[in-house]
Scaffold this active site. Sequence first.
Site, PDB file in Angstrom:
ATOM      1  CG  ASP A 296      44.888  30.033  42.847  1.00  8.23           C
ATOM      2  OD1 ASP A 296      46.011  30.226  43.333  1.00  8.23           O
ATOM      3  OD2 ASP A 296      44.033  29.309  43.357  1.00  8.23           O
ATOM      4  CE  LYS A 297      44.997  31.376  47.209  1.00  8.53           C
ATOM      5  NZ  LYS A 297      43.634  31.498  47.725  1.00  8.53           N
TER       6      LYS A 297
END
Length: 434
Positions: A296-297
């Site tokens: 999610d980064k």
Amino acid sequence: MTYGGRPFHRAAWVNLRHGTATMDTLVSLGTSVAFGWSLWGLVTLLLDPHAAHSGHSPVYFEVAAGVTAFVLAGRYLEARARRRAGGALRALIAAGAKDVSLLADGREIRVPVEQVRVGDQFVVRPGEKMATDGVVVDGWSAVDASLVTGEATPVEVRTGDAVVGATINVSGRLVVRATRVGADTVLAQITRLVEAAQEGKARVQRLADRVSAICVPVVLVLAAVTLSAWLAVGAEAKAAIRSAVAVLIIACPCALGLATPTALLVGTGRGAMIGILIRGPEALERTRRVDTVVLDKTGTVTTGLMTLHRTVAAEGEDAGEVLAVAGALESASRHPIAQAISSAACSPYEAEGFRSLPGLGVEGTVTGRSALGRTLRVIQSNLFWAFAYNLAALPVAALGGLDPMIAGGAMALSSVFVVGNSLRLYGFRREVAA
């Protein structure tokens, strides 16, 4: 065997005094017995030259030296891995700011970061690091927080937003009030996390310790049983002792005890170098059951550099011309999106009357025409601008989740510049737009 193996002999003696046994005990005992047996065989050979023809006086000097060298090599590799991991940790600690412009009675005083206290206000200019965790009390800017969050795209902050120490101020001037200092900061907590991960023991390493505690007495018993068995069947004392020594020597090097801590240190240290913080050895052990990884980064799988992916010109406008105008306007800004547009444009024009509006965008005059740049979020928050720019004509579906920059002048939509990161495919020498 005597000088190089001194750490093993010392540890074996200490363990013997406390009634315990470790792998050091086996190393010391095995090499000492091999050396002693070989020395006795050599003395026997010198005293009785006829023994050389009997074939019953083998020596194992090379075993005593080889086992010592092997185990020392393993210890050296472990120490080197620990130093490298420590270097990654020291680099993480050094990432913080060393001094700060503290506000005192309306004046800026440059002081070491250790003098900052909770509640103090300090100034962070473009390109400087946040001295400590705090809250923005004045100003607007984009902050590169990739060191802490892994997010490569700078995050815009304004009055009331929280910032983290060691992150980098990219564009505007900020006044920050310190909320956490010293050991309470996020960077200090991350440092402690990496230290705990390197000091902790995994399940397999704890198993190695338990095996060592049981293995040493068992090996000693097996060596004694071997000696007794050979003597019981009528073998000569030399053959019996040789077999018992072989049992001790074979059990000396414990690959599990050497490889496990080395692998853990290299794993946590290498992870810290590339921005992956491992919570503990158990996390590494669990990865063997992982079949799906969800990220999610964006900074984890992207290049971390903002680039221009697409230019969508309004009807009747030339895409190359509006890109040149926008590039000239954005070249005066240090914002990552502005730098991406100006780098792609290589504009021959220069902007006049440039103004950077914190939280809004930029304005100026290029080739005698007024020009401005706004983010889609800013325009959507203003109903008048949204209506004037006719956002219905904006092909939002074609943005692909990237960041659009709206450029125009005199309340007319000139173009949309789609800016974002590029995907980094590990193992391949190519990039694909997200």
